[in-house]
Design a protein around this motif. Structure first.
Motif, PDB file in Angstrom:
ATOM      1  N   LEU A   1       0.860  -1.164   0.000  1.00 25.22           N
ATOM      2  CA  LEU A   1       0.000   0.000   0.000  1.00 25.22           C
ATOM      3  C   LEU A   1       0.909   1.230   0.000  1.00 25.22           C
ATOM      4  CD1 LEU A   1      -2.828   1.253   0.191  1.00 25.22           C
ATOM      5  CD2 LEU A   1      -2.609   1.106   2.684  1.00 25.22           C
ATOM      6  N   VAL A   2       0.720   2.123  -0.973  1.00 28.75           N
ATOM      7  CA  VAL A   2       1.528   3.336  -1.085  1.00 28.75           C
ATOM      8  C   VAL A   2       0.680   4.515  -0.619  1.00 28.75           C
ATOM      9  CG1 VAL A   2       2.837   4.825  -2.632  1.00 28.75           C
ATOM     10  CG2 VAL A   2       2.797   2.349  -3.023  1.00 28.75           C
ATOM     11  N   ILE A   3       1.246   5.320   0.266  1.00 26.71           N
ATOM     12  CA  ILE A   3       0.543   6.456   0.845  1.00 26.71           C
ATOM     13  C   ILE A   3       1.322   7.726   0.522  1.00 26.71           C
ATOM     14  CG2 ILE A   3      -0.268   7.509   2.996  1.00 26.71           C
ATOM     15  CD1 ILE A   3      -0.439   4.577   4.093  1.00 26.71           C
ATOM     16  N   ASP A   4       0.649   8.671  -0.153  1.00 28.24           N
ATOM     17  CA  ASP A   4       1.268   9.958  -0.451  1.00 28.24           C
ATOM     18  C   ASP A   4       1.363  10.779   0.821  1.00 28.24           C
ATOM     19  OD1 ASP A   4       1.349   9.203  -3.098  1.00 28.24           O
ATOM     20  OD2 ASP A   4      -0.334  10.452  -3.717  1.00 28.24           O
ATOM     21  N   THR A   5       2.446  11.524   0.953  1.00 26.96           N
ATOM     22  CA  THR A   5       2.715  12.257   2.177  1.00 26.96           C
ATOM     23  C   THR A   5       3.530  13.511   1.887  1.00 26.96           C
ATOM     24  OG1 THR A   5       3.714  12.063   4.373  1.00 26.96           O
ATOM     25  CG2 THR A   5       4.752  10.845   2.620  1.00 26.96           C
ATOM     26  N   ARG A   6       3.670  14.344   2.874  1.00 26.70           N
ATOM     27  CA  ARG A   6       4.546  15.520   2.785  1.00 26.70           C
ATOM     28  C   ARG A   6       5.845  15.284   3.542  1.00 26.70           C
ATOM     29  NH1 ARG A   6       3.916  19.239  -0.763  1.00 26.70           N
ATOM     30  NH2 ARG A   6       4.445  20.869   0.676  1.00 26.70           N
ATOM     31  N   ASN A   7       5.873  14.271   4.433  1.00 29.12           N
ATOM     32  CA  ASN A   7       7.073  13.953   5.209  1.00 29.12           C
ATOM     33  C   ASN A   7       7.094  12.449   5.453  1.00 29.12           C
ATOM     34  OD1 ASN A   7       9.087  13.597   7.121  1.00 29.12           O
ATOM     35  ND2 ASN A   7       8.614  15.494   8.210  1.00 29.12           N
ATOM     36  N   ALA A   8       7.609  11.715   4.484  1.00 30.71           N
ATOM     37  CA  ALA A   8       7.562  10.251   4.524  1.00 30.71           C
ATOM     38  C   ALA A   8       8.172   9.653   5.792  1.00 30.71           C
ATOM     39  CB  ALA A   8       8.224   9.671   3.268  1.00 30.71           C
ATOM     40  N   PRO A   9       9.373  10.054   6.216  1.00 31.74           N
ATOM     41  CA  PRO A   9       9.928   9.434   7.428  1.00 31.74           C
ATOM     42  C   PRO A   9       9.072   9.660   8.674  1.00 31.74           C
ATOM     43  CG  PRO A   9      11.660  10.545   6.200  1.00 31.74           C
ATOM     44  CD  PRO A   9      10.349  10.945   5.570  1.00 31.74           C
ATOM     45  N   ALA A  10       8.524  10.862   8.831  1.00 36.13           N
ATOM     46  CA  ALA A  10       7.707  11.146  10.018  1.00 36.13           C
ATOM     47  C   ALA A  10       6.415  10.330  10.003  1.00 36.13           C
ATOM     48  CB  ALA A  10       7.392  12.642  10.102  1.00 36.13           C
ATOM     49  N   LEU A  11       5.768  10.223   8.850  1.00 32.81           N
ATOM     50  CA  LEU A  11       4.526   9.458   8.790  1.00 32.81           C
ATOM     51  C   LEU A  11       4.805   7.961   8.935  1.00 32.81           C
ATOM     52  CD1 LEU A  11       1.604  10.285   8.752  1.00 32.81           C
ATOM     53  CD2 LEU A  11       1.571   9.831   6.305  1.00 32.81           C
ATOM     54  N   ALA A  12       5.918   7.494   8.398  1.00 31.51           N
ATOM     55  CA  ALA A  12       6.301   6.088   8.593  1.00 31.51           C
ATOM     56  C   ALA A  12       6.538   5.803  10.067  1.00 31.51           C
ATOM     57  CB  ALA A  12       7.542   5.759   7.768  1.00 31.51           C
ATOM     58  N   ASP A  13       7.186   6.724  10.763  1.00 35.99           N
ATOM     59  CA  ASP A  13       7.410   6.543  12.203  1.00 35.99           C
ATOM     60  C   ASP A  13       6.075   6.430  12.943  1.00 35.99           C
ATOM     61  OD1 ASP A  13      10.159   6.637  11.834  1.00 35.99           O
ATOM     62  OD2 ASP A  13      10.350   8.709  12.551  1.00 35.99           O
ATOM     63  N   PHE A  14       5.117   7.322  12.603  1.00 36.54           N
ATOM     64  CA  PHE A  14       3.800   7.272  13.251  1.00 36.54           C
ATOM     65  C   PHE A  14       3.144   5.912  13.027  1.00 36.54           C
ATOM     66  CE2 PHE A  14      -0.784   7.369  12.691  1.00 36.54           C
ATOM     67  CZ  PHE A  14      -1.199   7.772  13.948  1.00 36.54           C
ATOM     68  N   TRP A  15       3.054   5.481  11.757  1.00 38.30           N
ATOM     69  CA  TRP A  15       2.340   4.238  11.464  1.00 38.30           C
ATOM     70  C   TRP A  15       3.083   3.015  11.981  1.00 38.30           C
ATOM     71  CZ3 TRP A  15      -2.501   3.632  10.890  1.00 38.30           C
ATOM     72  CH2 TRP A  15      -3.270   4.684  10.412  1.00 38.30           C
ATOM     73  N   ALA A  16       4.410   3.043  12.007  1.00 36.70           N
ATOM     74  CA  ALA A  16       5.155   1.923  12.587  1.00 36.70           C
ATOM     75  C   ALA A  16       4.806   1.782  14.068  1.00 36.70           C
ATOM     76  CB  ALA A  16       6.654   2.124  12.401  1.00 36.70           C
ATOM     77  N   ALA A  17       4.760   2.899  14.783  1.00 39.48           N
ATOM     78  CA  ALA A  17       4.400   2.861  16.207  1.00 39.48           C
ATOM     79  C   ALA A  17       2.937   2.466  16.388  1.00 39.48           C
ATOM     80  CB  ALA A  17       4.691   4.210  16.853  1.00 39.48           C
ATOM     81  N   ALA A  18       2.051   2.996  15.541  1.00 39.41           N
ATOM     82  CA  ALA A  18       0.623   2.704  15.669  1.00 39.41           C
ATOM     83  C   ALA A  18       0.323   1.230  15.437  1.00 39.41           C
ATOM     84  CB  ALA A  18      -0.180   3.561  14.685  1.00 39.41           C
ATOM     85  N   LEU A  19       1.001   0.608  14.481  1.00 37.86           N
ATOM     86  CA  LEU A  19       0.720  -0.781  14.104  1.00 37.86           C
ATOM     87  C   LEU A  19       1.690  -1.794  14.711  1.00 37.86           C
ATOM     88  CD1 LEU A  19       0.030  -0.210  10.290  1.00 37.86           C
ATOM     89  CD2 LEU A  19      -1.668  -0.517  12.123  1.00 37.86           C
ATOM     90  N   ASP A  20       2.696  -1.312  15.451  1.00 41.78           N
ATOM     91  CA  ASP A  20       3.784  -2.165  15.948  1.00 41.78           C
ATOM     92  C   ASP A  20       4.520  -2.836  14.791  1.00 41.78           C
ATOM     93  OD1 ASP A  20       3.604  -1.584  18.667  1.00 41.78           O
ATOM     94  OD2 ASP A  20       2.056  -3.097  18.989  1.00 41.78           O
ATOM     95  N   TYR A  21       4.699  -2.087  13.711  1.00 43.79           N
ATOM     96  CA  TYR A  21       5.492  -2.527  12.562  1.00 43.79           C
ATOM     97  C   TYR A  21       6.920  -2.019  12.722  1.00 43.79           C
ATOM     98  CZ  TYR A  21       1.832  -4.319   9.394  1.00 43.79           C
ATOM     99  OH  TYR A  21       0.859  -5.064   8.787  1.00 43.79           O
ATOM    100  N   GLU A  22       7.791  -2.412  11.811  1.00 43.58           N
ATOM    101  CA  GLU A  22       9.176  -1.946  11.819  1.00 43.58           C
ATOM    102  C   GLU A  22       9.413  -1.022  10.642  1.00 43.58           C
ATOM    103  OE1 GLU A  22      11.878  -5.241  11.983  1.00 43.58           O
ATOM    104  OE2 GLU A  22      10.982  -5.998  13.832  1.00 43.58           O
ATOM    105  N   VAL A  23      10.124   0.070  10.898  1.00 42.39           N
ATOM    106  CA  VAL A  23      10.538   0.948   9.813  1.00 42.39           C
ATOM    107  C   VAL A  23      11.652   0.226   9.063  1.00 42.39           C
ATOM    108  CG1 VAL A  23      11.571   3.172   9.205  1.00 42.39           C
ATOM    109  CG2 VAL A  23       9.917   3.036  11.084  1.00 42.39           C
TER     110      VAL A  23
END
Length: 150
Positions: free
Chosen positions: A7-29
């Motif tokens: 799933l590809v998600i458009d963003t304005r700050n990819a690393p920051a949004l990846a950090d949020f979703w990794a923490a939210a889902l307990d995934y790994e960056v």
């Protein structure tokens, strides 16, 4: 034959949004630093195509997360299973998402999930009450993308 996908998600700050979703889902960056270093050393990647995020070199404008139990390529860091890729785009988000993520809590722990997501930077939009079927919250991630927490 089933297809591989991400799933590809458009963003304005990819690393920051990846950090949020990794923490939210307990995934790994994902950590592409070994590949980035190799490409830089070989002169196959210009230095301005790279940023440092949390002490790791990564591709400018991109960041991905993966399920911690899924396989991944140890050289590129790319997950080979459940995966979200965040990519920077020049335009701001406009309109309602046509696709969104649902985050499910364990029975009886929705309030704790909501509190954890808010602590990570999510905001509540509205509560949806389905009577005996239960309820959930429509929320927004730090960039305003809608998702549901149930």
């Amino acid at each position: 034959m089933a297809l591989n996908w991400k799933l590809v998600i458009d963003t304005r700050n990819a690393p920051a949004l990846a950090d949020f979703w990794a923490a939210a889902l307990d995934y790994e960056v994902e950590d592409p630093s070994a590949l980035v270093e190799r490409l830089l050393a070989a002169g196959q990647l210009p230095a301005d195509a790279v940023v440092d995020h949390d002490g790791r070199k990564t591709f400018r404008g991109y960041s991905a997360i993966r399920h911690p139990d899924d396989p991944f390529d140890p050289i590129s860091g790319v997950g080979q299973g459940r995966r979200l890729l965040f990519q920077d785009v020049p335009e701001e988000k406009s309109g309602k998402n046509r696709l969104h993520i649902d985050v499910h809590s364990e029975p009886g722990t929705l309030d704790a999930l909501i509190a954890r997501l808010e602590a990570l930077g999510a905001t509540r939009v509205r509560e949806i009450d389905k009577g005996p079927a239960g309820h959930w919250w429509v929320m927004r991630d730090p960039e305003g993308n809608e998702f549901c927490a149930a």
